[in-house]
Design an enzyme around this catalytic site. Sequence first.
Site, PDB file in Angstrom:
ATOM      1  N   ASP A   4       0.761  -0.986  -0.157  1.00 30.77           N
ATOM      2  CA  ASP A   4      -0.117   0.138  -0.050  1.00 30.77           C
ATOM      3  C   ASP A   4       0.827   1.297  -0.132  1.00 30.77           C
ATOM      4  O   ASP A   4       1.760   1.520   0.708  1.00 30.77           O
ATOM      5  CB  ASP A   4      -1.125  -0.093   1.397  1.00 30.77           C
ATOM      6  N   GLU A  52      -4.772   2.316  -4.066  1.00 29.01           N
ATOM      7  CA  GLU A  52      -3.268   2.291  -4.008  1.00 29.01           C
ATOM      8  C   GLU A  52      -2.795   1.057  -3.461  1.00 29.01           C
ATOM      9  O   GLU A  52      -1.659   1.208  -2.765  1.00 29.01           O
ATOM     10  CB  GLU A  52      -2.761   3.721  -3.283  1.00 29.01           C
ATOM     11  N   HIS A  62      -4.874  14.547  -9.533  1.00 27.67           N
ATOM     12  CA  HIS A  62      -5.419  13.253  -9.740  1.00 27.67           C
ATOM     13  C   HIS A  62      -4.283  12.583 -10.657  1.00 27.67           C
ATOM     14  O   HIS A  62      -4.151  11.411 -10.938  1.00 27.67           O
ATOM     15  CB  HIS A  62      -6.614  12.941  -9.904  1.00 27.67           C
ATOM     16  N   ASN A  87      -2.318  12.807  -3.947  1.00 31.38           N
ATOM     17  CA  ASN A  87      -3.127  13.370  -4.706  1.00 31.38           C
ATOM     18  C   ASN A  87      -3.270  15.063  -4.553  1.00 31.38           C
ATOM     19  O   ASN A  87      -3.609  15.754  -5.506  1.00 31.38           O
ATOM     20  CB  ASN A  87      -4.344  12.643  -4.529  1.00 31.38           C
ATOM     21  N   ASP A 119      -1.902   9.216 -10.426  1.00 25.69           N
ATOM     22  CA  ASP A 119      -2.184   8.345 -11.307  1.00 25.69           C
ATOM     23  C   ASP A 119      -0.848   7.930 -12.119  1.00 25.69           C
ATOM     24  O   ASP A 119      -0.258   6.758 -11.928  1.00 25.69           O
ATOM     25  CB  ASP A 119      -2.994   8.704 -12.801  1.00 25.69           C
TER      26      ASP A 119
END
Length: 321
Positions: free
Chosen positions: A170, A213, A183, A178, A187
């Site tokens: 994680d 994530e 975003h 973010n 990504d």
Amino acid sequence: MRILIAEDDPTTLLLLERAVKDWGYEAVAVRDGNSAWEILRSADSPPLALLDWMMPALSGVELCCKVRQESEAPFVYLVLLTGKTKTEDIVQGMESGADDYLSKPFDRQELKVRLRAGQRIVELHEKLRIHATRDALTSLWNRRMILEILGRECARAARAGTELGVVIADLDHFKRVNDILGHLGGDAVLLEASRRMNRVLRPYDAMGRYGGEEFLIVLPGCDQAGTVTAAERMRQVVEETEIATPAGNILVTVSLGAVTGEGPSIDSDELIKNADTALYRAKRAGRNRVEVATSSSNCVSSNCAGAQTEVAPAGLSHCPD
Ligand SMILES: [Mg+2]
């Protein structure tokens, strides 16, 4: 695209081979049904097959039935070649699982257009398969597929008496990533971090996007030491260098929970639960680290079911962020 041609008549086989090569296909030629079945059942079978109806060992119709009922290989488009022209024969051929048929002696132009039609179906099928099994952003296995792979590997480990490693990774403080990068930047971080982790795995390991994530990694045949080593390598490659994104560069770290299981009672839900618990500990202990849980499925007696031995991974403590 490769095409399997199964035809016992040498002259027809030669004509078919020449024709498909002329149109840019790669021909895989066999002379009997058994050889065709060995190829069709394999994972790397050509996606398109021309099968003669009348052949030694297994007929084209029997082959179609076997492919549709027994094969676990990916979709294959099947074209029956036959001298039979009666409606009931054609119905029988198509009902056996063939996608199309062609009468012999075959017409080159007709064969060409039927192969093109088959190719379109194969390509569409492949697109749908990717859509259904892959994560759109990272191209890793999606959640459904990685869980399916985990289930399959659990069954294999139970059957073969081998060990299985499972890791949940994680990304740390991803919400912050973010917030800072937006975003699109987030990504880009997900993509690059997952690529880095995937790169240090063995070809037969599997990695999927488990959640936003969060990634699930399945390591067949890995004992605890091997699983920890793999997890630690993934941790290192993520923090190694800054990740470049359109919104700027950023240093990212990852926390990982690792677990191994073996024995007849190995259970995928149990492995995930224990890896999750270990991951939670890694987060609580400061992130950017690997924590290990031993699976309770190792335990055969009921009094140790659910027991977890916490193994302090020597040398794995890193400065938490
Ligand atoms: Mg024949």
